[in-house]
Write an enzyme that holds these catalytic residues in place. Structure first.
Site, PDB file in Angstrom:
ATOM      1  N   HIS A   1      51.568  89.266  44.184  1.00 41.19           N
ATOM      2  CA  HIS A   1      51.856  88.846  45.572  1.00 41.19           C
ATOM      3  C   HIS A   1      51.373  87.413  45.800  1.00 41.19           C
ATOM      4  O   HIS A   1      50.176  87.154  45.902  1.00 41.19           O
ATOM      5  CB  HIS A   1      51.180  89.783  46.573  1.00 41.19           C
ATOM      6  CG  HIS A   1      51.595  89.500  47.986  1.00 41.19           C
ATOM      7  ND1 HIS A   1      52.377  90.362  48.723  1.00 41.19           N
ATOM      8  CD2 HIS A   1      51.382  88.428  48.795  1.00 41.19           C
ATOM      9  CE1 HIS A   1      52.607  89.845  49.926  1.00 41.19           C
ATOM     10  NE2 HIS A   1      52.007  88.659  49.981  1.00 41.19           N
TER      11      HIS A   1
ATOM     12  N   ASP B   1      47.967  86.039  46.975  1.00 43.32           N
ATOM     13  CA  ASP B   1      48.663  85.746  48.234  1.00 43.32           C
ATOM     14  C   ASP B   1      48.783  84.245  48.491  1.00 43.32           C
ATOM     15  O   ASP B   1      49.883  83.718  48.585  1.00 43.32           O
ATOM     16  CB  ASP B   1      47.976  86.451  49.418  1.00 43.32           C
ATOM     17  CG  ASP B   1      48.906  86.635  50.623  1.00 43.32           C
ATOM     18  OD1 ASP B   1      50.091  86.279  50.530  1.00 43.32           O
ATOM     19  OD2 ASP B   1      48.430  87.144  51.651  1.00 43.32           O
TER      20      ASP B   1
ATOM     21  N   GLU C   1      50.692  93.929  58.279  1.00 42.92           N
ATOM     22  CA  GLU C   1      49.592  92.974  58.091  1.00 42.92           C
ATOM     23  C   GLU C   1      49.033  92.679  59.472  1.00 42.92           C
ATOM     24  O   GLU C   1      49.343  91.662  60.098  1.00 42.92           O
ATOM     25  CB  GLU C   1      50.080  91.700  57.400  1.00 42.92           C
ATOM     26  CG  GLU C   1      48.902  90.795  57.005  1.00 42.92           C
ATOM     27  CD  GLU C   1      49.323  89.514  56.318  1.00 42.92           C
ATOM     28  OE1 GLU C   1      50.535  89.277  56.178  1.00 42.92           O
ATOM     29  OE2 GLU C   1      48.421  88.726  55.927  1.00 42.92           O
TER      30      GLU C   1
ATOM     31  N   HIS D   1      52.667  83.205  47.425  1.00 42.37           N
ATOM     32  CA  HIS D   1      53.617  82.378  48.185  1.00 42.37           C
ATOM     33  C   HIS D   1      53.643  80.987  47.543  1.00 42.37           C
ATOM     34  O   HIS D   1      52.900  80.094  47.942  1.00 42.37           O
ATOM     35  CB  HIS D   1      53.201  82.289  49.655  1.00 42.37           C
ATOM     36  CG  HIS D   1      53.308  83.598  50.369  1.00 42.37           C
ATOM     37  ND1 HIS D   1      54.414  83.959  51.113  1.00 42.37           N
ATOM     38  CD2 HIS D   1      52.469  84.662  50.403  1.00 42.37           C
ATOM     39  CE1 HIS D   1      54.233  85.175  51.598  1.00 42.37           C
ATOM     40  NE2 HIS D   1      53.057  85.624  51.179  1.00 42.37           N
TER      41      HIS D   1
ATOM     42  N   HIS E   1      56.037  92.672  53.194  1.00 45.98           N
ATOM     43  CA  HIS E   1      54.808  92.521  53.958  1.00 45.98           C
ATOM     44  C   HIS E   1      54.850  93.644  54.996  1.00 45.98           C
ATOM     45  O   HIS E   1      55.794  93.708  55.790  1.00 45.98           O
ATOM     46  CB  HIS E   1      54.768  91.172  54.661  1.00 45.98           C
ATOM     47  CG  HIS E   1      54.488  90.024  53.747  1.00 45.98           C
ATOM     48  ND1 HIS E   1      55.336  89.657  52.745  1.00 45.98           N
ATOM     49  CD2 HIS E   1      53.430  89.169  53.706  1.00 45.98           C
ATOM     50  CE1 HIS E   1      54.806  88.613  52.104  1.00 45.98           C
ATOM     51  NE2 HIS E   1      53.648  88.298  52.661  1.00 45.98           N
TER      52      HIS E   1
HETATM   53 FE   FE2 Z   1      51.910  87.369  51.717  1.00 50.51          FE
END
Ligand code: FE2
Length: 426
Positions: free
Chosen positions: A57, A309, A213, A59, A210
């Site tokens: 996971h 992340d 969250e 970005h 996602h």
């Molecule tokens: Fe994320």
């Protein structure tokens, strides 16, 4: 004649004195004490040889953009999303690619050779999608990069959300993403989960959303995600990322939810570094930790992995691509401090994450790719404790990176000079 023979290695399952024979980029044999002719030999000196790290996971479209155009003052998820919205119009493909490639270099140095990255599909130009498809092509010799079509602004909430996401899949993005808790209503969130799972089933794609969250205990989209996975026959192909609301949910409800997640074959990804910094921001004291219920999910038979992340982006100003740092934070936040718990945290950034990504030929066994990391540690527990130096990183039998062993030379009054690297035994 073998291409490579590694001797005297310790494996993550505890077997010591092991030899790993490599031929044509694959592991030919894993046996105790084997010696055979090889073009190259490496004495592991009892150190841990583990399959490479996997980040399920991330970005990559936002990475290394910290401070552009400003920093996140509140530290919240929502300011991070707003800040990303300010940055997006300023992005250029060249700069995005340059930052992503720089991060991939860090990753290789840390033995991180497979990354699932979400890529924002909200913008009709799909600039980030094209840029990361180019990065995927360029790093293919070193890193398995898997892309998730991620509608950051909400697939139903943003104009053209469904169309842009679908176009991203047409361009070759691998996985269907989503963000149900960011849609306008709970009903829209549930509708987005249904729509996106149906899209994935139609196209034979994996799903990674996602999901919840939030610190809101009533954010229950994971329930819909698990139900849809079961309804559409997507067992083993769906992942819920973050699932932080589960931290705050009612225990009775969770006792019903965990078996549903397990039966639907939905995997869960916690992102310890991010969860512990972004969640609980609306609390005074006591402040909730906000990470999902990792040991309870594992005990229920759910595949749980840890992701990084973010690294130096609108949401998080720290990080270096070190999945041992992620595991280290994970075991603290989840209080998984037993020897077995620590080993489970190591698995969360290796084998469990590889299962999430459906990686083929992963592991230290005959027939697997010879893609592994020699760590300056004698076992998985010590590797996490020391965030151990990656002495050698191999992919398909080729040496990609090496780092000198960490040592401190001590000059202590009244004692002879000595060196130490904080190994506890042996
Ligand atoms: Fe994320």
């Amino acid at each position: 004649m073998l291409d490579l023979l590694i001797t005297n290695a310790t494996l993550p399952d505890g077997r010591a004195g092991m030899s790993i024979a490599v031929q044509n980029g694959r592991i030919a044999e894993v046996t105790e004490g084997l010696d055979a002719p090889a073009h190259e030999k490496l004495d592991a000196q009892g150190m841990l040889l583990a399959p490479h790290f996997v980040d399920p996971h991330f970005h990559m479209d936002a990475t290394l953009s910290y401070g552009l155009p400003r920093v996140n003052e509140s530290g919240t998820l929502l300011e991070g999303i707003a800040l990303w919205g300010e940055l997006k119009p300023l992005l250029t493909a060249d700069a995005l690619i340059e930052r992503a490639l720089a991060y991939c270099d860090w990753a290789v140095a840390k033995g991180l050779l497979a990354i699932r990255t979400h890529v924002d599909t909200s913008d009709a130009s799909l600039l980030a999608v094209d840029a990361l498809l180019e990065v995927k092509r360029q790093v293919a010799p070193c890193i398995d990069l898997q892309l998730v079509a991620f509608p950051q602004d909400g697939v139903l909430r943003s104009p053209g959300g469904v169309e842009n996401l679908t176009r991203a899949l047409d361009k070759g993005v691998d996985v269907v993403g989503g963000i149900p808790h960011f849609e306008r209503t709970m009903a829209d969130g549930a509708a987005s989960v249904k729509l996106l799972c149906e899209l994935a089933a139609e196209r034979g794609k994996l799903v990674d959303m996602h999901c919840d969250e939030s610190d809101d205990p009533l954010s229950r989209h994971i329930e819909t995600l698990a139900f849809e996975a079961q309804r559409l026959g997507l067992q083993g192909r769906v992942t819920g990322s973050h699932c932080t609301s589960m931290h705050s949910m009612d225990n009775y409800y969770v006792s019903k939810l965990l078996p549903l997640i397990a039966q639907s074959g939905v995997a869960v990804i916690a992102n310890p570094l991010i969860n512990i910094t972004l969640q609980g921001r609306h609390d005074t004291y006591p402040k909730r930790r906000g990470m999902t219920r990792v040991p309870e999910l594992m005990a229920a038979g759910v595949n749980v992995a840890f992701g990084h992340d973010c690294v130096m982006d609108p949401w998080y100003g720290m990080g270096s691509g070190d999945m041992l740092e992620v595991a280290h934070m994970g075991l603290h936040v989840a209080q998984m401090t037993s020897q077995a718990g620590i080993r489970q945290c190591f698995e969360a950034v290796t084998t469990n994450a590889a299962r999430v990504m459906h990686l083929q030929d992963y592991g230290i066994a005959a027939g697997c790719d010879a893609s592994f990391v020699l760590l300056q540690a004698r076992d998985a527990v010590e590797a996490i404790r020391l965030r151990a130096t990656r002495l050698k990183v191999f992919r398909k039998g080729k040496l990609l990176a090496e780092t000198p062993a960490a040592t401190a030379t001590l000059h202590l009054p009244g004692r002879a000079a000595s060196s130490s690297w904080m190994i506890s035994r042996g």
